[in-house]
Scaffold this active site. Structure first.
Site, PDB file in Angstrom:
ATOM      1  N   TYR A 125       0.983  -1.226  -0.034  1.00  0.00           N
ATOM      2  CA  TYR A 125       0.265   0.104  -0.469  1.00  0.00           C
ATOM      3  C   TYR A 125       1.203   1.439  -0.380  1.00  0.00           C
ATOM      4  O   TYR A 125       1.705   1.746   1.025  1.00  0.00           O
ATOM      5  CB  TYR A 125      -1.376  -0.056   1.214  1.00  0.00           C
ATOM      6  CG  TYR A 125      -2.017  -0.678   0.885  1.00  0.00           C
ATOM      7  CD1 TYR A 125      -2.349  -1.217  -0.318  1.00  0.00           C
ATOM      8  CD2 TYR A 125      -2.985  -0.973   1.511  1.00  0.00           C
ATOM      9  CE1 TYR A 125      -3.824  -1.779  -1.252  1.00  0.00           C
ATOM     10  CE2 TYR A 125      -3.783  -1.771   2.062  1.00  0.00           C
ATOM     11  CZ  TYR A 125      -4.641  -2.103   0.711  1.00  0.00           C
ATOM     12  OH  TYR A 125      -6.240  -3.182   0.191  1.00  0.00           O
TER      13      TYR A 125
ATOM     14  N   LYS B 153       4.328 -14.695  -2.017  1.00  0.00           N
ATOM     15  CA  LYS B 153       4.313 -14.346  -3.821  1.00  0.00           C
ATOM     16  C   LYS B 153       6.041 -14.416  -4.323  1.00  0.00           C
ATOM     17  O   LYS B 153       6.640 -13.597  -5.007  1.00  0.00           O
ATOM     18  CB  LYS B 153       3.519 -13.792  -4.842  1.00  0.00           C
ATOM     19  CG  LYS B 153       3.315 -13.452  -5.925  1.00  0.00           C
ATOM     20  CD  LYS B 153       2.847 -14.996  -6.822  1.00  0.00           C
ATOM     21  CE  LYS B 153       2.620 -14.810  -7.214  1.00  0.00           C
ATOM     22  NZ  LYS B 153       2.048 -16.892  -8.101  1.00  0.00           N
TER      23      LYS B 153
ATOM     24  N   ASP C 248      -1.996 -16.606  -4.299  1.00  0.00           N
ATOM     25  CA  ASP C 248      -3.362 -16.797  -5.133  1.00  0.00           C
ATOM     26  C   ASP C 248      -3.414 -18.470  -4.987  1.00  0.00           C
ATOM     27  O   ASP C 248      -4.759 -18.620  -4.837  1.00  0.00           O
ATOM     28  CB  ASP C 248      -2.606 -16.830  -6.743  1.00  0.00           C
ATOM     29  CG  ASP C 248      -0.748 -17.245  -7.236  1.00  0.00           C
ATOM     30  OD1 ASP C 248      -0.229 -18.207  -6.126  1.00  0.00           O
ATOM     31  OD2 ASP C 248      -0.429 -17.447  -7.736  1.00  0.00           O
TER      32      ASP C 248
ATOM     33  N   ASP D  88      -5.561  -7.201   3.611  1.00  0.00           N
ATOM     34  CA  ASP D  88      -6.745  -6.272   2.780  1.00  0.00           C
ATOM     35  C   ASP D  88      -7.154  -7.356   2.363  1.00  0.00           C
ATOM     36  O   ASP D  88      -8.916  -6.913   2.442  1.00  0.00           O
ATOM     37  CB  ASP D  88      -6.371  -5.305   2.705  1.00  0.00           C
ATOM     38  CG  ASP D  88      -7.545  -4.403   2.723  1.00  0.00           C
ATOM     39  OD1 ASP D  88      -8.288  -4.066   3.768  1.00  0.00           O
ATOM     40  OD2 ASP D  88      -7.703  -3.510   2.107  1.00  0.00           O
TER      41      ASP D  88
ATOM     42  N   ASP E  16     -11.657  -9.620   3.635  1.00  0.00           N
ATOM     43  CA  ASP E  16     -12.709  -9.605   2.785  1.00  0.00           C
ATOM     44  C   ASP E  16     -13.116 -10.636   1.867  1.00  0.00           C
ATOM     45  O   ASP E  16     -13.892 -11.462   2.172  1.00  0.00           O
ATOM     46  CB  ASP E  16     -12.915  -8.609   1.629  1.00  0.00           C
ATOM     47  CG  ASP E  16     -12.616  -7.389   1.903  1.00  0.00           C
ATOM     48  OD1 ASP E  16     -12.794  -6.962   3.751  1.00  0.00           O
ATOM     49  OD2 ASP E  16     -13.241  -6.807   0.982  1.00  0.00           O
TER      50      ASP E  16
END
Ligand code: ATP
Length: 354
Positions: A132, A185, A218, A242, A246
């Protein structure tokens, strides 16, 4: 007397925050501690009055409080001059170094349909750096455009921040099912998420009772849906955490039921995992559960501090039981297939707390 801050925020914020504060008041009533609210200017309303969504006076007041409730803010609805700057919620997290965002997701009642009713996971999200870019610079924004057709962003990963969030994740796992998965990742982002993974795996040595392994973000997202029972605690950098939270919130019922707290060693902030939902604001149909349960998490955190007040932990337990009972009775807002309004759901929880 315990004073807690209240920042009602934008969109559905005032509706769900009012629900949460009423429920906290009822849950602590008659116990050994009284809660007093200190309401502070924040969000669109504050822009009108102070020219900024987060006035300096609000930050100064918060500094003297152990905890507060933060309603969601609607950055997209702010005037253009606030675009590209750190969001007010991000500013609070950064200002108070609220580095750990703890986001549990589990099905709260068999009466609430869920894609993954077996999911019971806690996502421990690093809150101060990562992908971010808006919170990654001492001065200026970490996103910029050398030409109108090229956009660049800066990611930041520091070993210190990775290690401290890893400790937090292992401590959460220690009192749960003792398993941590490190989201990364590193096959593509070898330096940044590779550092995150390696720092977390190194911290694991301090927690020999907790199982740990890394997993590509992923593949992890797919497995969260296909094998929800395999997950206990997931530790993730800011953006991965984040998005995953969700996903987990929705899989376990509704985003409107996914709570969270943001903590440092000395402050905690209750904040629902969802945003300000402007599409349903002001209609008395928002699900207040995430905000209510975030407030219960705040009470439990306050109870767990050195010299913490045990009655607050009991109040948190009572709130969770009351919400579960109301949902079990088939009362829910439209996002979970029910027909209750925000205010009638709140009244049911208040009655269940009697
Ligand atoms: P942000 O960028 O702040 O996360 P967003 O618009 O991406 O905001 P949300 O505000 O969380 O995301 O909304 C996503 C969807 O979920 C919207 O359709 C919204 O109405 C719904 N939603 C979010 N929170 C609730 C809630 N408490 N009750 C009911 N529906 C909700």
């Amino acid at each position: 007397m315990l004073t807690l801050g209240v920042l009602r925020g934008d969109g559905i914020g005032p509706e769900i925050v009012d629900s949460a504060t009423r429920i906290v008041e009822r849950a602590v009533a008659g116990g050994s501690v009284d809660v007093r609210w200190c309401e502070l200017p924040f969000g669109l309303e504050a822009i009108g009055e102070f020219g900024t969504p987060l006035p300096e006076t609000t930050l100064a007041e918060l500094a003297g409080l152990p905890g507060w409730i933060l309603g969601p803010h609607d950055n997209a609805g702010y005037p253009d001059r606030f675009r590209g700057t750190l969001s007010p919620g991000g500013t609070i997290r950064k200002h108070f170094n609220l580095f750990a965002n703890i986001r549990p997701a589990r099905s709260l009642s068999t009466a609430v349909p869920a894609v993954c009713p077996d999911l019971d996971v806690v996502i421990v999200r690093e809150n101060t750096e990562g992908f971010y870019a808006d919170r990654n610079m001492y001065d200026g924004a970490g996103e910029f455009m050398p030409t109108p057709d090229i956009a660049l962003a800066v990611a930041v990963f520091t070993r210190t921040a990775c290690e401290r969030i890893a400790h937090q994740a292992f401590q959460v796992a220690t009192v749960r099912r003792k398993s941590v998965i490190v989201a990364h990742k590193a096959n593509v982002l070898a330096k940044t998420t590779g550092l995150f993974r390696d720092a977390c795996l190194a911290v694991a040595e301090h927690y020999p009772d907790v199982e740990v392994r890394g997993e590509h973000i992923d593949a992890l997202a797919a497995r969260l849906v296909s094998h929800p029972r395999d997950f206990d605690v997931i530790v993730a950098e800011n953006m991965f955490g984040d998005i995953l939270s969700d996903l987990a919130g929705q899989l376990s019922g509704s985003l409107g039921m996914a709570p969270s707290i943001n903590t440092s060693q000395i402050h905690a902030m209750a904040q629902a995992a969802h945003g300000s939902a402007p599409d349903i604001a002001g209609r008395d149909i928002a699900n207040p559960v995430a905000m209510i349960l975030s407030s219960a998490m705040l009470l439990r955190w306050l109870a767990g501090r050195d010299g913490g007040i045990r009655a607050l932990g009991d109040a948190a337990d009572r709130i969770e039981v009351a919400v579960g009972r109301v949902l079990d009775a088939g009362v829910g807002t439209p996002d979970v297939g029910g027909s209750a309004s925000t205010s009638s759901f709140t009244e049911h929880v208040l009655a269940a707390l009697k």
